[in-house]
Enzyme design. Structure first.
Site, short mmCIF file in Angstrom:
data_model
loop_
_atom_site.label_atom_id
_atom_site.label_comp_id
_atom_site.label_asym_id
_atom_site.label_seq_id
_atom_site.Cartn_x
_atom_site.Cartn_y
_atom_site.Cartn_z
N ARG A 237 0.92 -1.18 0.02
CA ARG A 237 0.07 0.04 -0.10
C ARG A 237 0.64 1.27 0.05
NH1 ARG A 237 -3.51 -2.67 -1.40
NH2 ARG A 237 -5.59 -3.47 -0.58
N GLU A 266 -4.45 7.56 -4.87
CA GLU A 266 -4.63 6.67 -5.96
C GLU A 266 -6.01 7.42 -6.50
OE1 GLU A 266 -4.27 2.61 -5.48
OE2 GLU A 266 -2.16 2.91 -4.68
N HIS A 284 -1.51 0.04 -9.80
CA HIS A 284 -2.28 -0.91 -9.00
C HIS A 284 -2.81 -1.87 -9.50
CE1 HIS A 284 -4.19 -1.06 -4.71
NE2 HIS A 284 -3.94 -2.19 -5.00
#
Ligand code: NAP
Length: 324
Positions: A237, A266, A284
């Site tokens: 993360r 994000e 991601h």
């Protein structure tokens, strides 16, 4: 009357059809306006929720009157206010294991792409820069036989270690809050302090879950411990890493390169990272393959159905209470 399920992100089309055949399904649609307002409205009479990638907390859930389960299509659950869900006796279920190998593949892709300059050399070649035999500016770092330090030897960390140990003859170091003696034996992995791991590893991969202790675990001091030729990879993360400290370490060549799949904020739209050619930036996509995303959605569907049929879901995050 059938139970109501709120779908709060895009989900596999086949699974959505299965849900619609069984429940009254309402999908949150960002094109229709404020997402949190839609959630607050739809959750009032909802029995279950399924999706990923949204912050769900007291603010957008406190209108719920009969919500039994949130089924996240992810293994990470840092988007959910666990204390609030426990207080309200709302189950949270996740999708571990089915994405482990795919995410480990991506971690290795990032290690190799950053270490061997795969993406920057691809761009360089396509720009017509290959005019003679390459020189040291195009040289990367070996992967085979090097030392791989894994921060967070959990499911994904172990799958990365297995690739490094068996496939690339790497020497494996790891750091966890607790030593994983049995697991580590399979890769001859050595348990280290964080500082020791950072200063001895050629490749460093972060694979922890985000929690109070892993928040900002890697900052300026930690980059300072790394070797000048180190390659740093984060598939966990974004908030585990101080992003500005990482940018500085890359900019001033304190480390050789980085491979990133996750970011503090994000989606990443603008960033100093985009101006650096010693970082590989992915959007991601750790678990983003056709097969794995289907398996995750299917497992989340099963978790949801189990709960709505009055049974305990297989992968419950908040297992403190097991009945309503
Ligand atoms: P897992 O099996 O729970 O492994 C997490 C490991 O991190 C555990 O072994 C835990 O061990 C360790 N850990 C937690 N806090 C730590 C700390 N402060 N310092 C050192 N180690 C720590 O989870 P997983 O399935 O491997 O997934 C890990 C994470 O990867 C997920 O939570 C998710 O955030 C991320 N992920 C990202 C993607 C992507 O698309 N990029 C895909 C899947 C997963 P101890 O408790 O003993 O410390």
């Amino acid at each position: 009357m059938s139970q109501k399920v709120v779908v709060f992100s895009q989900i596999d089309a086949n699974i959505l059809e299965k849900l619609k055949a069984k429940y009254h399904v309402v999908s949150i649609n960002p094109k229709l306006g404020d997402v949190n307002e839609q959630i607050r409205h739809e959750v009032q009479d909802a029995d279950g929720m399924i999706g990923s990638g949204r912050l769900l907390n007291k603010e957008n859930l406190n209108t719920a009157k009969q919500l039994k389960i949130i089924s996240t299509v992810s293994v990470g659950f840092d988007n959910y206010d666990l204390a609030y869900l426990n207080e309200q006796k709302i189950w949270l279920a996740n999708t571990p294991h089915v994405l482990t190998e795919t995410t480990a593949d991506l971690a290795f892709s990032l290690m190799m792409a950053a270490g061997r300059k795969v993406t920057s050399l691809d761009a360089w070649t396509k720009q017509g820069n290959w005019k003679r035999t390459v020189g040291s500016a195009q040289f990367g770092q070996d992967v085979f036989g090097k030392t791989l330090g894994i921060i967070g030897l959990g499911n994904i960390g172990a799958a990365i270690a297995r690739r490094g140990f068996h496939g690339f003859n790497m020497n494996i170091l790891y750091h966890n809050r607790q030593e994983k003696i049995e697991l580590a034996q399979a890769f001859n992995a050595e348990y280290c302090s964080l500082k020791d791991l950072l200063s001895r590893s050629d490749y460093i991969v972060v694979a922890v879950n985000l929690n109070a202790e892993s928040q900002a675990l890697i900052g300026a001091e930690e980059f300072g411990f790394m070797q000048k030729h180190a390659v740093f990879v984060n598939i966990a993360r974004g908030s585990v890493v101080d992003e500005q400290a990482l940018i500085d370490a890359l900019k001033f060549q304190q480390i050789f390169a980085a491979g990133l799949d996750v970011y503090a904020k994000e989606p990443l739209q603008t960033s100093e990272l985009f101006n650096l050619d010693n970082v590989v930036t992915l959007p991601h996509v750790g678990s983003a393959t056709e097969e794995t995303r289907f398996k995750m959605a299917d497992l989340a569907y099963q978790n949801l159905v189990n709960a709505l049929e009055g049974n305990t879901p297989k992968y419950l995050v908040n297992s403190k209470f097991n009945s309503f």
